[in-house]
Write a protein that holds these residues in place. Structure first.
Motif, PDB file in Angstrom:
ATOM      1  N   THR A   1     119.458 -11.463 -22.296  1.00 29.87           N
ATOM      2  CA  THR A   1     120.737 -12.166 -22.139  1.00 29.87           C
ATOM      3  C   THR A   1     120.731 -13.077 -20.916  1.00 29.87           C
ATOM      4  O   THR A   1     121.285 -14.173 -20.956  1.00 29.87           O
ATOM      5  CB  THR A   1     121.927 -11.192 -22.070  1.00 29.87           C
ATOM      6  OG1 THR A   1     121.735 -10.259 -21.028  1.00 29.87           O
ATOM      7  CG2 THR A   1     122.115 -10.473 -23.378  1.00 29.87           C
ATOM      8  N   LEU A   2     120.095 -12.640 -19.839  1.00 31.43           N
ATOM      9  CA  LEU A   2     120.026 -13.496 -18.657  1.00 31.43           C
ATOM     10  C   LEU A   2     119.203 -14.754 -18.928  1.00 31.43           C
ATOM     11  O   LEU A   2     119.582 -15.860 -18.520  1.00 31.43           O
ATOM     12  CB  LEU A   2     119.410 -12.731 -17.480  1.00 31.43           C
ATOM     13  CG  LEU A   2     120.297 -11.698 -16.814  1.00 31.43           C
ATOM     14  CD1 LEU A   2     119.483 -10.839 -15.850  1.00 31.43           C
ATOM     15  CD2 LEU A   2     121.448 -12.369 -16.081  1.00 31.43           C
ATOM     16  N   MET A   3     118.079 -14.602 -19.606  1.00 33.54           N
ATOM     17  CA  MET A   3     117.240 -15.755 -19.901  1.00 33.54           C
ATOM     18  C   MET A   3     117.953 -16.692 -20.874  1.00 33.54           C
ATOM     19  O   MET A   3     117.909 -17.921 -20.703  1.00 33.54           O
ATOM     20  CB  MET A   3     115.900 -15.293 -20.471  1.00 33.54           C
ATOM     21  CG  MET A   3     114.833 -16.339 -20.434  1.00 33.54           C
ATOM     22  SD  MET A   3     114.333 -16.865 -18.773  1.00 33.54           S
ATOM     23  CE  MET A   3     113.129 -15.619 -18.370  1.00 33.54           C
ATOM     24  N   LEU A   4     118.635 -16.133 -21.864  1.00 34.57           N
ATOM     25  CA  LEU A   4     119.389 -16.947 -22.819  1.00 34.57           C
ATOM     26  C   LEU A   4     120.505 -17.705 -22.112  1.00 34.57           C
ATOM     27  O   LEU A   4     120.719 -18.898 -22.357  1.00 34.57           O
ATOM     28  CB  LEU A   4     119.956 -16.066 -23.928  1.00 34.57           C
ATOM     29  CG  LEU A   4     120.783 -16.759 -24.998  1.00 34.57           C
ATOM     30  CD1 LEU A   4     119.927 -17.761 -25.762  1.00 34.57           C
ATOM     31  CD2 LEU A   4     121.379 -15.727 -25.944  1.00 34.57           C
ATOM     32  N   GLU A   5     121.210 -17.019 -21.243  1.00 32.80           N
ATOM     33  CA  GLU A   5     122.290 -17.645 -20.488  1.00 32.80           C
ATOM     34  C   GLU A   5     121.743 -18.784 -19.621  1.00 32.80           C
ATOM     35  O   GLU A   5     122.288 -19.892 -19.617  1.00 32.80           O
ATOM     36  CB  GLU A   5     122.972 -16.592 -19.616  1.00 32.80           C
ATOM     37  CG  GLU A   5     124.112 -17.098 -18.778  1.00 32.80           C
ATOM     38  CD  GLU A   5     124.715 -15.977 -17.960  1.00 32.80           C
ATOM     39  OE1 GLU A   5     125.605 -15.286 -18.482  1.00 32.80           O
ATOM     40  OE2 GLU A   5     124.283 -15.791 -16.810  1.00 32.80           O
ATOM     41  N   GLY A   6     120.675 -18.511 -18.888  1.00 35.11           N
ATOM     42  CA  GLY A   6     120.085 -19.543 -18.039  1.00 35.11           C
ATOM     43  C   GLY A   6     119.593 -20.734 -18.845  1.00 35.11           C
ATOM     44  O   GLY A   6     119.828 -21.885 -18.470  1.00 35.11           O
ATOM     45  N   ALA A   7     118.905 -20.456 -19.945  1.00 37.12           N
ATOM     46  CA  ALA A   7     118.376 -21.533 -20.785  1.00 37.12           C
ATOM     47  C   ALA A   7     119.501 -22.387 -21.365  1.00 37.12           C
ATOM     48  O   ALA A   7     119.386 -23.619 -21.413  1.00 37.12           O
ATOM     49  CB  ALA A   7     117.524 -20.946 -21.908  1.00 37.12           C
ATOM     50  N   SER A   8     120.567 -21.749 -21.771  1.00 41.24           N
ATOM     51  CA  SER A   8     121.710 -22.490 -22.328  1.00 41.24           C
ATOM     52  C   SER A   8     122.324 -23.418 -21.286  1.00 41.24           C
ATOM     53  O   SER A   8     122.589 -24.594 -21.560  1.00 41.24           O
ATOM     54  CB  SER A   8     122.767 -21.521 -22.850  1.00 41.24           C
ATOM     55  OG  SER A   8     122.245 -20.747 -23.893  1.00 41.24           O
TER      56      SER A   8
ATOM     57  N   GLY B   1     122.639 -29.039 -18.809  1.00 34.50           N
ATOM     58  CA  GLY B   1     122.632 -29.772 -17.550  1.00 34.50           C
ATOM     59  C   GLY B   1     123.440 -29.115 -16.444  1.00 34.50           C
ATOM     60  O   GLY B   1     123.707 -29.737 -15.416  1.00 34.50           O
ATOM     61  N   GLU B   2     123.813 -27.873 -16.639  1.00 34.47           N
ATOM     62  CA  GLU B   2     124.598 -27.122 -15.647  1.00 34.47           C
ATOM     63  C   GLU B   2     123.625 -26.427 -14.690  1.00 34.47           C
ATOM     64  O   GLU B   2     123.355 -25.231 -14.778  1.00 34.47           O
ATOM     65  CB  GLU B   2     125.515 -26.131 -16.349  1.00 34.47           C
ATOM     66  CG  GLU B   2     126.512 -26.825 -17.256  1.00 34.47           C
ATOM     67  CD  GLU B   2     127.313 -25.875 -18.130  1.00 34.47           C
ATOM     68  OE1 GLU B   2     127.026 -24.659 -18.149  1.00 34.47           O
ATOM     69  OE2 GLU B   2     128.222 -26.368 -18.816  1.00 34.47           O
ATOM     70  N   ARG B   3     123.094 -27.215 -13.756  1.00 29.84           N
ATOM     71  CA  ARG B   3     122.010 -26.772 -12.888  1.00 29.84           C
ATOM     72  C   ARG B   3     122.373 -25.576 -12.011  1.00 29.84           C
ATOM     73  O   ARG B   3     121.560 -24.669 -11.863  1.00 29.84           O
ATOM     74  CB  ARG B   3     121.555 -27.941 -12.007  1.00 29.84           C
ATOM     75  CG  ARG B   3     120.945 -29.070 -12.800  1.00 29.84           C
ATOM     76  CD  ARG B   3     120.689 -30.313 -11.954  1.00 29.84           C
ATOM     77  NE  ARG B   3     120.216 -30.042 -10.617  1.00 29.84           N
ATOM     78  CZ  ARG B   3     118.941 -30.071 -10.234  1.00 29.84           C
ATOM     79  NH1 ARG B   3     118.015 -30.390 -11.105  1.00 29.84           N
ATOM     80  NH2 ARG B   3     118.607 -29.815  -8.986  1.00 29.84           N
TER      81      ARG B   3
ATOM     82  N   ASP C   1     109.706 -23.313 -12.879  1.00 28.45           N
ATOM     83  CA  ASP C   1     109.469 -24.594 -12.207  1.00 28.45           C
ATOM     84  C   ASP C   1     110.790 -25.216 -11.778  1.00 28.45           C
ATOM     85  O   ASP C   1     110.926 -25.699 -10.648  1.00 28.45           O
ATOM     86  CB  ASP C   1     108.717 -25.562 -13.117  1.00 28.45           C
ATOM     87  CG  ASP C   1     107.301 -25.115 -13.430  1.00 28.45           C
ATOM     88  OD1 ASP C   1     106.753 -24.275 -12.679  1.00 28.45           O
ATOM     89  OD2 ASP C   1     106.747 -25.608 -14.434  1.00 28.45           O
ATOM     90  N   PHE C   2     111.753 -25.223 -12.682  1.00 26.95           N
ATOM     91  CA  PHE C   2     113.074 -25.752 -12.364  1.00 26.95           C
ATOM     92  C   PHE C   2     113.683 -25.023 -11.171  1.00 26.95           C
ATOM     93  O   PHE C   2     114.203 -25.643 -10.239  1.00 26.95           O
ATOM     94  CB  PHE C   2     114.010 -25.638 -13.576  1.00 26.95           C
ATOM     95  CG  PHE C   2     115.469 -25.615 -13.215  1.00 26.95           C
ATOM     96  CD1 PHE C   2     116.109 -26.762 -12.784  1.00 26.95           C
ATOM     97  CD2 PHE C   2     116.193 -24.427 -13.263  1.00 26.95           C
ATOM     98  CE1 PHE C   2     117.450 -26.734 -12.428  1.00 26.95           C
ATOM     99  CE2 PHE C   2     117.517 -24.380 -12.898  1.00 26.95           C
ATOM    100  CZ  PHE C   2     118.159 -25.544 -12.489  1.00 26.95           C
ATOM    101  N   LEU C   3     113.620 -23.699 -11.185  1.00 31.50           N
ATOM    102  CA  LEU C   3     114.223 -22.905 -10.114  1.00 31.50           C
ATOM    103  C   LEU C   3     113.573 -23.224  -8.772  1.00 31.50           C
ATOM    104  O   LEU C   3     114.265 -23.362  -7.756  1.00 31.50           O
ATOM    105  CB  LEU C   3     114.110 -21.409 -10.431  1.00 31.50           C
ATOM    106  CG  LEU C   3     114.735 -20.465  -9.421  1.00 31.50           C
ATOM    107  CD1 LEU C   3     116.233 -20.743  -9.263  1.00 31.50           C
ATOM    108  CD2 LEU C   3     114.491 -19.028  -9.830  1.00 31.50           C
ATOM    109  N   GLN C   4     112.274 -23.367  -8.748  1.00 32.70           N
ATOM    110  CA  GLN C   4     111.581 -23.685  -7.497  1.00 32.70           C
ATOM    111  C   GLN C   4     111.988 -25.051  -6.963  1.00 32.70           C
ATOM    112  O   GLN C   4     112.222 -25.206  -5.760  1.00 32.70           O
ATOM    113  CB  GLN C   4     110.067 -23.591  -7.706  1.00 32.70           C
ATOM    114  CG  GLN C   4     109.611 -22.179  -7.933  1.00 32.70           C
ATOM    115  CD  GLN C   4     108.158 -22.073  -8.349  1.00 32.70           C
ATOM    116  OE1 GLN C   4     107.610 -22.993  -8.963  1.00 32.70           O
ATOM    117  NE2 GLN C   4     107.536 -20.958  -8.012  1.00 32.70           N
TER     118      GLN C   4
END
Length: 64
Positions: free
Chosen positions: A12-19, A24-26, A54-57
């Motif tokens: 659920t966390l990965m799905l939420e983050g990916a969504s 574009g909600e960085r 990569d995005f998070l870094q």
């Protein structure tokens, strides 16, 4: 919400983050991916999820 009131479920966390990332909600995406990183470590960001690490870094470094 996803029967994960403590926000500790990897899926659920990965799905939420990916969504949020795709929308574009960085800030919200970064918060979700940071939670994943804190709970599960870097190894869960393999394959198609490598983009999110990569995005998070880049986000944490303050780069555009």
């Amino acid at each position: 919400m996803y029967d994960d009131p403590d926000h500790r479920n990897l899926y659920t966390l990965m799905l939420e983050g990916a969504s949020h990332y795709e929308l574009g909600e960085r800030d919200t995406a970064a918060a979700s991916f940071q939670r994943v990183l804190d709970l599960f470590g870097r190894e869960v960001f393999r394959g198609s999820h490598a983009t999110y690490l990569d995005f998070l870094q880049v986000y944490k470094a303050g780069l555009p």
